[in-house]
Structures are given as C-alpha cells and as structure tokens.
Design a protein around this motif. Sequence first.
Motif, mmCIF file in Angstrom:
data_model
loop_
_atom_site.group_PDB
_atom_site.id
_atom_site.type_symbol
_atom_site.label_atom_id
_atom_site.label_comp_id
_atom_site.label_asym_id
_atom_site.label_seq_id
_atom_site.Cartn_x
_atom_site.Cartn_y
_atom_site.Cartn_z
ATOM 1 N N GLN A 84 0.823 -1.215 0.000
ATOM 2 C CA GLN A 84 0.000 0.000 0.000
ATOM 3 C C GLN A 84 0.852 1.259 0.000
ATOM 4 O O GLN A 84 0.366 2.336 -0.346
ATOM 5 C CB GLN A 84 -0.887 0.040 1.240
ATOM 6 N N LEU A 85 2.096 1.139 0.411
ATOM 7 C CA LEU A 85 2.948 2.315 0.590
ATOM 8 C C LEU A 85 3.110 3.156 -0.681
ATOM 9 O O LEU A 85 2.937 4.379 -0.616
ATOM 10 C CB LEU A 85 4.299 1.873 1.145
ATOM 11 N N GLN A 88 -0.161 5.048 -1.311
ATOM 12 C CA GLN A 88 -0.378 6.107 -0.331
ATOM 13 C C GLN A 88 0.562 7.283 -0.584
ATOM 14 O O GLN A 88 0.189 8.440 -0.403
ATOM 15 C CB GLN A 88 -0.172 5.567 1.090
ATOM 16 N N SER A 92 -0.657 10.987 -1.348
ATOM 17 C CA SER A 92 -0.208 12.099 -0.510
ATOM 18 C C SER A 92 0.365 13.215 -1.361
ATOM 19 O O SER A 92 0.121 14.401 -1.100
ATOM 20 C CB SER A 92 0.851 11.619 0.482
ATOM 21 N N MET A 106 -6.941 12.772 4.367
ATOM 22 C CA MET A 106 -5.896 11.838 3.931
ATOM 23 C C MET A 106 -4.896 11.605 5.053
ATOM 24 O O MET A 106 -4.520 10.467 5.339
ATOM 25 C CB MET A 106 -5.222 12.440 2.696
ATOM 26 N N VAL A 107 -4.477 12.677 5.702
ATOM 27 C CA VAL A 107 -3.524 12.555 6.806
ATOM 28 C C VAL A 107 -4.157 11.800 7.975
ATOM 29 O O VAL A 107 -3.516 10.966 8.618
ATOM 30 C CB VAL A 107 -3.022 13.945 7.237
ATOM 31 N N LEU A 110 -4.010 8.246 7.212
ATOM 32 C CA LEU A 110 -2.647 7.733 7.287
ATOM 33 C C LEU A 110 -2.250 7.422 8.729
ATOM 34 O O LEU A 110 -1.375 6.593 8.964
ATOM 35 C CB LEU A 110 -1.659 8.736 6.691
ATOM 36 N N GLN A 148 3.599 -1.091 9.250
ATOM 37 C CA GLN A 148 2.638 -0.090 9.727
ATOM 38 C C GLN A 148 3.365 1.186 10.166
ATOM 39 O O GLN A 148 2.864 2.295 9.946
ATOM 40 C CB GLN A 148 1.794 -0.654 10.874
ATOM 41 N N LEU A 151 4.020 3.310 7.205
ATOM 42 C CA LEU A 151 2.849 4.121 6.837
ATOM 43 C C LEU A 151 2.691 5.312 7.782
ATOM 44 O O LEU A 151 2.320 6.411 7.354
ATOM 45 C CB LEU A 151 1.590 3.255 6.833
ATOM 46 N N LEU A 154 5.093 7.938 6.774
ATOM 47 C CA LEU A 154 4.566 8.676 5.626
ATOM 48 C C LEU A 154 3.582 9.750 6.085
ATOM 49 O O LEU A 154 3.582 10.864 5.564
ATOM 50 C CB LEU A 154 3.894 7.717 4.645
ATOM 51 N N GLY A 155 2.760 9.431 7.078
ATOM 52 C CA GLY A 155 1.833 10.426 7.626
ATOM 53 C C GLY A 155 2.566 11.575 8.293
ATOM 54 O O GLY A 155 2.189 12.746 8.149
ATOM 55 N N LYS A 158 3.962 13.760 5.641
ATOM 56 C CA LYS A 158 2.912 14.563 5.006
ATOM 57 C C LYS A 158 2.539 15.779 5.858
ATOM 58 O O LYS A 158 2.402 16.885 5.344
ATOM 59 C CB LYS A 158 1.679 13.685 4.748
#
Length: 189
Positions: A84-85, A88, A92, A106-107, A110, A148, A151, A154-155, A158
Amino acid sequence: MGVGKQSSPPPPPPRWAVELNNPPPSRPKNTSNIPDPPGFSAQRAIGGKQKTSQLPARKPPTQEETDILKLKKSWEIALAPGKQLPMQLIMSYMSGNSLQIFSLMMVAMLFKGPLQAIAATNSTFTKLETEGNKGKMILVKATFVGMQFMLLALGVWKIGQMGLLPTTQSDWVAFEGERICLEKAYFAT
C-alpha cells in the motif's frame, strides 16, 4: 351504405418470434469420442449409466504442511501494508500541501489505519498461529508492525510538508528566552 372494407389476414409473426416460441430440438452430445484429460481415469459402465471415478482418495495434509501454508499466508498479510505504501505516497503527493479537507482527511487516514492495525496485531494473526510456527510468527508480527510504522512515517512526512509540525525556530518563539547582549555599541554623536 356502402361496401365494407375487406380485412386482410394479419401478417405472419417474425421468424425470431416463431423460433423463440418453438426452439429447435437440441442435438444429443456425443462425448464418446472425446478422450479424458491427462491424469483422469474413469470407467465407463455398460448400458448408458454414468461414469464412475476411480481416483485414489487424497490424503489429508500433515500438521507440518499446514503450518507451512499458514506461515506463507501470514507473510502475505504482514507484507500487505508495504504494497500500500507506493499508492499512499502518490495519493499524498497528489493531495497537495495546502490545508484542505481532502488533504486533512488523507492525513487522518494515514494515522488511523496503521494505529488500529498495530493495536490489532495479535488478533490479526490468531487464526494462523499454531504451536509449530509460534517462534516464526514473532518475526512475521514484527514485520507487520514495521510496515505499519512505515505508513505512520509517511503520515508524519505529510504533515511536515503541510507545515503542521513545529520544526522551525519561529514555531518555538514563545519558549525562547530574551537574549542577553555581551556588548553594546553606541553611535557617536
């Protein structure tokens, strides 16, 4: 009064309607000349009876084989967040860095998804964990939690791009003390 019009007979129905109401007789299927597929052995009974299969019964899988299959399925589940990365990341990037409802949702997703998945790690793998693969499942669970956390990272990236993380000096001005000058310069008048 007059001569009446003679009525002509109605036109015949179209051919498709006749064929729909009276379908043609089906042809019997002649499968006697079609050979059985490779690996299939069947005996044909005389007198029009159905075929009876004489295949050997399949033996049930051993506990070791079941453990191996469950471990493979566990690895698929553990590596799924890594798949999924890229999606996502693209989402983003495409949502932009401005503070809008779409980028904020979206955030929020995430952060929400990985946190819930981390909290439910043991329940995710309970059906696949047995006494035979318990030691190997620790590595699988650690990989799942690591994916996880990627992910979650990534949040964090962002919200840093959106300017919501206090990473600059101006974000901490309220906690800055007054600077004491060691020297003062005076202009000559």
